[in-house]
Write a protein that holds these residues in place. Structure first.
Motif, PDB file in Angstrom:
ATOM      1  N   SER A 129      10.506   6.799  29.317  1.00  0.00           N
ATOM      2  CA  SER A 129      10.292   5.729  30.304  1.00  0.00           C
ATOM      3  C   SER A 129       8.818   5.342  30.367  1.00  0.00           C
ATOM      4  O   SER A 129       8.487   4.193  30.613  1.00  0.00           O
ATOM      5  CB  SER A 129      10.807   6.140  31.684  1.00  0.00           C
ATOM      6  N   VAL A 130       7.927   6.296  30.133  1.00  0.00           N
ATOM      7  CA  VAL A 130       6.489   5.993  30.106  1.00  0.00           C
ATOM      8  C   VAL A 130       6.186   5.102  28.907  1.00  0.00           C
ATOM      9  O   VAL A 130       5.533   4.065  29.033  1.00  0.00           O
ATOM     10  CB  VAL A 130       5.646   7.290  30.039  1.00  0.00           C
ATOM     11  N   ALA A 131       6.672   5.487  27.735  1.00  0.00           N
ATOM     12  CA  ALA A 131       6.444   4.701  26.522  1.00  0.00           C
ATOM     13  C   ALA A 131       7.031   3.297  26.668  1.00  0.00           C
ATOM     14  O   ALA A 131       6.390   2.303  26.325  1.00  0.00           O
ATOM     15  CB  ALA A 131       7.054   5.406  25.315  1.00  0.00           C
ATOM     16  N   GLU A 132       8.225   3.214  27.205  1.00  0.00           N
ATOM     17  CA  GLU A 132       8.869   1.911  27.377  1.00  0.00           C
ATOM     18  C   GLU A 132       8.076   1.016  28.328  1.00  0.00           C
ATOM     19  O   GLU A 132       7.851  -0.163  28.051  1.00  0.00           O
ATOM     20  CB  GLU A 132      10.300   2.085  27.879  1.00  0.00           C
ATOM     21  N   GLU A 160      14.260   3.998  17.822  1.00  0.00           N
ATOM     22  CA  GLU A 160      15.342   3.491  18.686  1.00  0.00           C
ATOM     23  C   GLU A 160      14.786   2.719  19.871  1.00  0.00           C
ATOM     24  O   GLU A 160      15.324   1.685  20.255  1.00  0.00           O
ATOM     25  CB  GLU A 160      16.210   4.656  19.167  1.00  0.00           C
ATOM     26  N   LEU A 161      13.702   3.223  20.464  1.00  0.00           N
ATOM     27  CA  LEU A 161      13.076   2.526  21.589  1.00  0.00           C
ATOM     28  C   LEU A 161      12.542   1.166  21.147  1.00  0.00           C
ATOM     29  O   LEU A 161      12.749   0.159  21.827  1.00  0.00           O
ATOM     30  CB  LEU A 161      11.950   3.368  22.186  1.00  0.00           C
ATOM     31  N   GLU A 163      13.529  -0.677  18.624  1.00  0.00           N
ATOM     32  CA  GLU A 163      14.658  -1.567  18.355  1.00  0.00           C
ATOM     33  C   GLU A 163      15.268  -2.084  19.656  1.00  0.00           C
ATOM     34  O   GLU A 163      15.643  -3.249  19.756  1.00  0.00           O
ATOM     35  CB  GLU A 163      15.700  -0.849  17.495  1.00  0.00           C
ATOM     36  N   LYS A 164      15.340  -1.233  20.664  1.00  0.00           N
ATOM     37  CA  LYS A 164      15.856  -1.636  21.982  1.00  0.00           C
ATOM     38  C   LYS A 164      15.012  -2.766  22.584  1.00  0.00           C
ATOM     39  O   LYS A 164      15.537  -3.668  23.240  1.00  0.00           O
ATOM     40  CB  LYS A 164      15.844  -0.418  22.919  1.00  0.00           C
ATOM     41  N   LEU A 165      13.695  -2.725  22.329  1.00  0.00           N
ATOM     42  CA  LEU A 165      12.790  -3.745  22.873  1.00  0.00           C
ATOM     43  C   LEU A 165      12.680  -4.985  21.993  1.00  0.00           C
ATOM     44  O   LEU A 165      11.960  -5.921  22.338  1.00  0.00           O
ATOM     45  CB  LEU A 165      11.402  -3.143  23.102  1.00  0.00           C
ATOM     46  N   GLY A 166      13.368  -4.997  20.842  1.00  0.00           N
ATOM     47  CA  GLY A 166      13.374  -6.187  19.993  1.00  0.00           C
ATOM     48  C   GLY A 166      12.562  -6.088  18.714  1.00  0.00           C
ATOM     49  O   GLY A 166      12.433  -7.069  17.991  1.00  0.00           O
ATOM     50  N   PHE A 167      12.015  -4.917  18.402  1.00  0.00           N
ATOM     51  CA  PHE A 167      11.295  -4.732  17.139  1.00  0.00           C
ATOM     52  C   PHE A 167      12.303  -4.592  15.999  1.00  0.00           C
ATOM     53  O   PHE A 167      13.389  -4.059  16.192  1.00  0.00           O
ATOM     54  CB  PHE A 167      10.429  -3.466  17.186  1.00  0.00           C
TER      55      PHE A 167
END
Length: 193
Positions: A129-132, A160-161, A163-167
């Motif tokens: 959650s910090v990284a996100e 995975e994080l 990709e979740k954010l659109g990378f």
């Protein structure tokens, strides 16, 4: 345990230089541990090299729990100083350490006029959650139309994080991180368009 949603994101300050250099080395330590036996020496070797204005921190209860940097391909975010590295490791070992640090912390394969993002997370807080939150903060600034990050093949949670954010993965390449160790990276791209 503290509620991780209560942290603040703000620019890094000069007084944070020591903690930031430790987090930078810690983030790459699995590749450097054969070369740098004491993580503190690695932190001291890059402490003066950080370009502070390119960093942001996540703070919880007065403690830095995460760090992110944003740079362009012209100026980077760290300017390695060989004399600082030699001071920590001696003349013979300094060249090997310098080469390894340069391969990890230099910005390569990034198109011009795009942003490069990286985020070391503190050893005490491996909370995604910090990284996100740090990534969303950087992307919300809309400083560049495209952003890039590199992810090693063994960092599946990080990928995975992203990709979740659109990378999206756009390129795969290998670099030599330290003595006789090649690491395969994916270059991830985020487009604001």
């Amino acid at each position: 345990m503290s509620d991780m949603t209560k942290f603040d994101i703000m620019p890094l300050t000069e007084s944070d230089r020591g903690v930031a250099s430790y987090l930078m080395i810690y983030s790459a330590y699995e590749y450097l541990n054969k070369l740098i036996p004491k993580i503190e020496l690695g932190g001291l070797a890059i402490k003066n090299s950080l370009i502070i204005r390119k960093f942001y921190k996540a703070v919880l209860d007065g403690k830095i729990v995460g760090l992110i940097y944003l740079s362009d391909c012209r100026s980077g975010y760290i300017e390695l100083d060989y004399s600082d590295i030699r001071k920590q490791f001696g003349i013979i070992k300094a060249k090997k350490v310098y080469k390894a640090l340069e391969s990890i912390f230099s910005i390569k394969n990034i198109p011009k006029e795009c942003g490069y993002i990286g985020y070391p997370i503190s050893a005490e807080c491996m909370d995604t959650s910090v990284a996100e939150a740090l990534l969303k903060y950087i992307l919300s600034q809309r400083k560049y139309s495209k952003y890039y990050m590199k992810v090693s093949n063994n960092e599946s949670t990080k990928r995975e994080l992203l990709e979740k954010l659109g990378f999206k993965a756009v390129k795969e390449y290998e670099i030599e991180e330290s003595l006789n160790q090649k690491i395969t990276y994916l270059l991830m791209e985020y487009s604001d368009n």
